[in-house]
Design an enzyme around this catalytic site. Structure first.
Site, mmCIF file in Angstrom:
data_model
loop_
_atom_site.group_PDB
_atom_site.id
_atom_site.type_symbol
_atom_site.label_atom_id
_atom_site.label_comp_id
_atom_site.label_asym_id
_atom_site.label_seq_id
_atom_site.Cartn_x
_atom_site.Cartn_y
_atom_site.Cartn_z
ATOM 1 N N ASP A 110 0.825 -1.215 0.000
ATOM 2 C CA ASP A 110 0.000 0.000 0.000
ATOM 3 C C ASP A 110 0.855 1.260 0.000
ATOM 4 O O ASP A 110 0.402 2.332 -0.404
ATOM 5 C CB ASP A 110 -0.891 0.048 1.255
ATOM 6 N N ASP A 190 -2.680 5.596 -2.699
ATOM 7 C CA ASP A 190 -2.005 4.448 -2.097
ATOM 8 C C ASP A 190 -1.289 3.733 -3.246
ATOM 9 O O ASP A 190 -1.814 3.661 -4.375
ATOM 10 C CB ASP A 190 -3.010 3.475 -1.470
ATOM 11 N N HIS A 239 -7.614 -0.092 -3.860
ATOM 12 C CA HIS A 239 -6.519 -0.977 -4.258
ATOM 13 C C HIS A 239 -6.955 -1.868 -5.427
ATOM 14 O O HIS A 239 -7.977 -2.544 -5.360
ATOM 15 C CB HIS A 239 -5.990 -1.822 -3.096
ATOM 16 N N ASP A 241 -5.361 -4.468 -6.653
ATOM 17 C CA ASP A 241 -4.758 -5.799 -6.741
ATOM 18 C C ASP A 241 -5.666 -6.953 -6.329
ATOM 19 O O ASP A 241 -5.188 -8.072 -6.098
ATOM 20 C CB ASP A 241 -3.406 -5.851 -6.012
ATOM 21 N N CYS A 341 -0.544 -7.962 -0.833
ATOM 22 C CA CYS A 341 -0.538 -6.759 0.026
ATOM 23 C C CYS A 341 0.584 -6.808 1.058
ATOM 24 O O CYS A 341 1.153 -5.772 1.410
ATOM 25 C CB CYS A 341 -1.847 -6.646 0.797
#
Ligand code: ABU
Length: 356
Positions: A110, A190, A239, A241, A341
């Site tokens: 992050d 982020d 995020h 991902d 992460c």
């Protein structure tokens, strides 16, 4: 100065060095609009009960065992592993605009993005994460001293004007346009809202990344890279991902719920959809969606480290020609991420290429 150890241009070249987070010192963030924008509704009680206090010790111990197991596995596989400082994030910090306790140093993905030979330190968008990067500073300092470039994006004040007072998670679109809890008043992002495919980097606006943040990245990565803004159908994005996961040249895993339209650039790639997570609607997922299942780590373009309970996913990846290494990581999930992460690439071999 020695030659920089920092070099990574995509998500799949052979991994040689990475940061693995630490979960000790984690503190439950105080409930606020920014947290509400992305947390599942069922998690509200958890933040209201524990906000500002350390995460329950048994949760931390179980997750720490899994993280340490990941770090040990990577070392056994020949990957150099570094870890951030263990910081007590339950301390209250004060800025001229607000005060808050912190969060953790569990999710380096992050905070840190490596683009080529440059470490980019993200400004973040949650007050509880304002000082998070400092847990990585001794590492970043040493990478810098060994030749890496290191840039820090301007931090937003995170004052009242930075958040949209009228944002409601129940109204994530107005006239078809996505709404976010953060405004465009100041630069914010982020690192995990960016995914790297060689010269092409894909970014999404989210509840922690705004247009200014994407533009800042575009102007700072230089002429060797192209930053593409993409939009998907996750109505509460934070995020990228668990949305698109590039696995190698020409291979993209795409979230079956949130990716209804494949971005133009991937049109010639083989795109596959993973099976659903084994434990949908998991009430212990306080920060995230159930799609942590696809938040796994590529060791190279043939080998991935995945959570051991995700058996349908493991079978699916094997059918697609991947070798899988399954590890226990379920106890880490309540902290809001999985194996991708919990790591940040520092070095992958390979050269800068265009795949489109
Ligand atoms: N930090 C990854 C979480 C993304 C998701 O909620 O799916």
């Amino acid at each position: 100065m020695t030659e920089s150890r920092v070099w990574s241009c995509n998500e799949w070249d052979p991994l040689e060095e990475c940061i693995v987070g630490v979960v000790e010192g984690s503190t439950v963030p105080i409930w606020d609009a920014a947290l509400q924008a992305t947390s599942p509704k069922h998690a509200e009680w958890f933040f209201k009960k524990y906000g500002g206090q350390p995460f329950p010790q048994d949760m931390v111990s179980r997750a720490a065992r899994e993280l340490d197991g990941l770090a040990e596995l990577l070392v056994r596989l020949g990957v150099r592993v570094t870890r951030p400082e263990r910081v007590d994030f339950s301390k209250t910090v004060q800025t001229p605009w607000w005060s808050s306790t912190g969060l953790y140093a569990a999710m380096p993905r992050d905070v840190i993005l490596v683009v080529g030979d440059t470490i980019i330190e993200a400004p973040m968008a949650w007050r509880s994460r304002y000082f998070e990067a400092y847990a990585y500073r001794p590492l970043l300092q040493s990478y810098f001293q060994n030749g890496a470039k290191w840039i820090v994006a301007p931090k937003p004040t995170m004052g009242e004007n930075f958040y949209q007072a009228d944002y409601s998670p129940d109204r994530p679109r107005i006239d078809g346009e996505k709404q976010f809890v953060i405004s465009e008043a100041e630069i914010a992002f982020d690192a995990a809202d960016f995914v790297r495919c060689g010269r092409d980097i894909f970014a999404q606006k989210s509840n922690v990344t705004n247009g200014l943040g994407i533009e800042w990245m575009r102007r700072h990565v230089g002429h060797d890279f192209r930053v593409h803004e993409v939009e998907f159908d996750d109505e509460h994005p934070m995020h990228i991902d668990t949305t698109i996961v590039p696995l190698g040249p020409g291979k993209l895993l795409a979230n079956p719920v949130w990716v209804n339209k494949i971005p133009e650039q991937f049109k010639s790639w083989e795109v596959r959809r993973p099976p659903p997570p084994v434990s949908p609607y998991d009430s212990a997922l306080y920060f995230s969606s159930d799609w942590l299942t696809i938040n796994f780590l590529s060791l190279d373009e043939k080998t991935v480290i995945v959570e051991e309970r995700e058996e349908p996913l493991i079978e699916f990846l094997k059918d697609w020609g991947f070798d899988t290494i399954a590890i226990p990581f379920r106890n880490f999930y309540p902290f809001g991420g999985s194996i991708h992460c919990a790591t940040a690439d520092i070095r992958r071999s390979g050269s800068l290429r265009s795949y489109f």
